[in-house]
Structures are given as structure tokens and as C-alpha cells.
Write a protein that holds these residues in place. Structure first.
Motif: not given
Length: 330
Positions: A64-81
């Protein structure tokens, strides 16, 4: 996770949004080999916001779109940290013969350290509210605020806290977010019953982890519910009783003994089963489960009530602070 308790579990395995910006306060101290260790304070408000951001995407059902967008968000959050990212992309079929492209996401702190601790949770949410009484509602997805997002939120907040802390852990820490854990075959399915339909992401990772090694792991599942109690789960006790005792002892010493209960409960099929049995990494499961109340898991488990309203910051604090102290004591 599945509520099918495996008494022959060993044979079975062999066969087969704004986060807080301030620096975390250092308020906890204890002794380790006669050396005073200071711990950052876990921010439950920020962890709650990490959960809210995931839920805001909608149910994180694979493909689903929600799944794809959330996965991208999690990747960016971990990079940010400040984490080093490893994303394992794979295609897999579910019990209903649908094909999904999924991602296991790992963020690593101190990636060159030889001694490593693996902290995990699943980031997808269940496609079926199969514990609802209304049969029509049973076929709709859930928010998964507790069942999935709570564990991920705690891990994200740990990464943020460690990045901002003046003192750092001496070990490497790997935050592993498993995909497609909660797509197991529901009881209402009219298809022939299939085995091993749960925990597909961890099954794949455990079989394809390469030369990755860790001293031990801790899995978080349903760790944000109101009045949650965490008993010592049977599979964890079989494979890694020493780690269970270490975690529960730290929780007790930190003042969370009323949340982390010193009693053993049933064996549960969850991601840690495959990490233990296939990857050969001893892993324990911190999961809300009580076999004395007739509900077993959280009373919001696999229902539409598994939403943000039922996330409790007191529970998040107990789990997050315990895990922070665990890694700082290594």
C-alpha cells in the motif's frame, strides 16, 4: 505475532511528528565493575510522537502507499539520527498467494564495533482486524499503534537519544525493523491452512543475514499499551534465559518491577523464534502477554482499538529506559 503457542517449538524451528529537540538529560546512574555509569533519560513524549508519525501514514499494510511512505520515513529518520543504513529488499508471497515487495530496515550505531547488540521490532501493521466480533470489520486493516509502531517508536527514540547524548555506549547497536510480520493467515480464511505465514520478514532476514553477528538481541512487540505487563516469555526463556534475567533485573533496579514481571508464560511464535532458531542469535521478546486474564495479549490486539488513544507514555518510559540502561551497561 501468532497466538498459537508452540509446545514443540524446538523441533518446529529445526524443521523448518515533531520529536523533542533538547539534549536528553542524564539522570540515571549505577555501578558496572566499580565504575559509575550514567544513562541518558528516555523521553516518552518524544517516543509517543515517533509512534504518531507512523500511524499518520495509515495502516502500514504491505504493497500500500502508506506502507511505502512509512518505510521511506523510517529510513530517513534513522539516517537523521546518525545511523548507518542497511536496507534488505525482498519479494515474498503471503498465505493468500499475493506477492509483495518488502523491506527489512537496519540502522547501526558504532558500525565498526565487534561487540553488537540487536534491537528489533516490526514496522508493518495487520491487514485484518480479525479479533473484532463484526465479521465485516474483521477484514479491514488496523492502525497498529501498539502492535508494531510502539516498538519502532521506542527504537527511533533510542537512536535519537544516543545521538544527542554526551556519553555513548561502548558497543555497537543495530536497530532492525522487520517487515511483513503481521500478515499471518487469519482464522476466517477459507484457504487451506498454511504453515509459517507469520513473521515473514524475520524469516527472510534470518536466512539471508550473511555474516552478521550479535551478542544477543531484544525484540519489542506491543510495548506501548495502557497498564501493560511484560512476563518472561517461554521461547525467550528456552533460548536466552540469561538475557531475560539481565533485562528484567535492569528493569527492576530502574524502578519498573511492576511492569516487568518475574514469572514465565507460554511460548509465543514471534520474530525472535526465527532469529533464535535460524540465525542462531539469542534473542528475547518483550511482549505484552498475561495468561491469567483470559485475554492473553493486549485487549486492543488485532482490533480497530489498536490506535493512538490507547498508547501509554508510562509504558513507553519503562521499556525505553530499560533498554537504554541495558546497552549502556554493556
Amino acid at each position: 505475532m501468532n497466538n498459537n503457542f508452540k509446545k514443540n517449538i524446538v523441533l518446529f524451528v529445526l524443521l523448518c511528528f515533531s520529536t523533542c529537540k533538547e539534549k536528553p538529560k542524564t539522570v540515571e546512574n549505577t555501578q558496572k565493575n566499580d565504575i559509575l555509569v550514567s544513562f541518558p533519560s528516555f523521553n516518552a513524549d518524544s517516543a509517543y510522537n515517533q509512534i504518531a508519525k507512523q500511524v499518520a501514514f495509515g495502516p502500514r499494510v504491505p504493497s500500500t502507499k502508506a506502507h511505502i511512505k512509512c518505510g521511506d520515513f523510517l529510513i530517513e529518520q534513522l539516517k537523521k539520527y546518525g545511523c548507518k543504513l542497511t536496507v534488505q529488499t525482498f519479494d515474498i508471497s503471503t498465505f493468500d498467494n499475493k506477492r509483495h515487495t518488502c523491506r527489512n530496515i537496519m540502522g547501526s550505531i558504532n558500525p565498526d564495533a565487534q561487540k553488537r547488540i540487536l534491537l528489533a521490532s516490526h514496522w508493518d501493521s495487520r491487514p485484518f482486524a480479525d479479533q473484532e466480533s463484526d465479521k465485516k470489520t474483521q477484514k479491514t486493516p488496523i492502525d497498529g499503534a501498539n502492535d508494531g509502531a510502539s516498538g519502532v517508536g521506542i527504537l527511533l527514540e533510542m537512536a535519537r537519544t544516543i545521538q544527542l547524548a554526551t556519553n555513548k555506549p561502548n558497543v555497537g547497536i543495530d536497530f532492525l525493523l522487520f517487515d511483513i510480520e503481521d500478515y499471518g493467515q487469519p482464522d476466517f480464511s477459507e484457504l487451506p491452512e498454511k504453515q509459517n505465514t507469520w513473521c515473514l520478514g524475520s524469516q527472510y532476514w534470518a536466512s539471508n543475514k550473511g555474516n552478521y553477528k550479535a551478542e544477543y538481541g531484544v525484540l519489542l512487540d506491543m510495548v506501548g499499551g495502557k497498564n501493560a505487563k511484560f512476563h518472561q516469555e517461554g521461547t525467550s526463556m528456552y533460548y536466552a534465559s540469561g538475557i531475560v534475567q539481565k533485562v528484567w533485573s535492569i528493569a527492576s533496579n530502574a524502578g519498573f518491577g511492576s511492569v516487568f514481571i518475574q514469572s514465565q508464560v507460554d511460548q509465543i511464535t514471534d520474530d525472535h523464534l526465527y532469529v533464535n532458531g535460524i540465525a542462531k542469535i539469542p534473542m528475547v521478546d518483550i511482549i505484552e502477554y498475561d495468561n491469567s486474564d483470559g485475554i492473553f495479549f493486549s485487549n486492543t490486539w488485532h482490533t480497530k482499538a489498536d490506535n493512538l488513544e490507547n498508547i501509554d507514555k508510562t509504558t513507553l518510559k519503562a521499556v525505553g529506559q530499560t533498554l537504554l540502561q541495558l546497552v549502556y551497561l554493556e
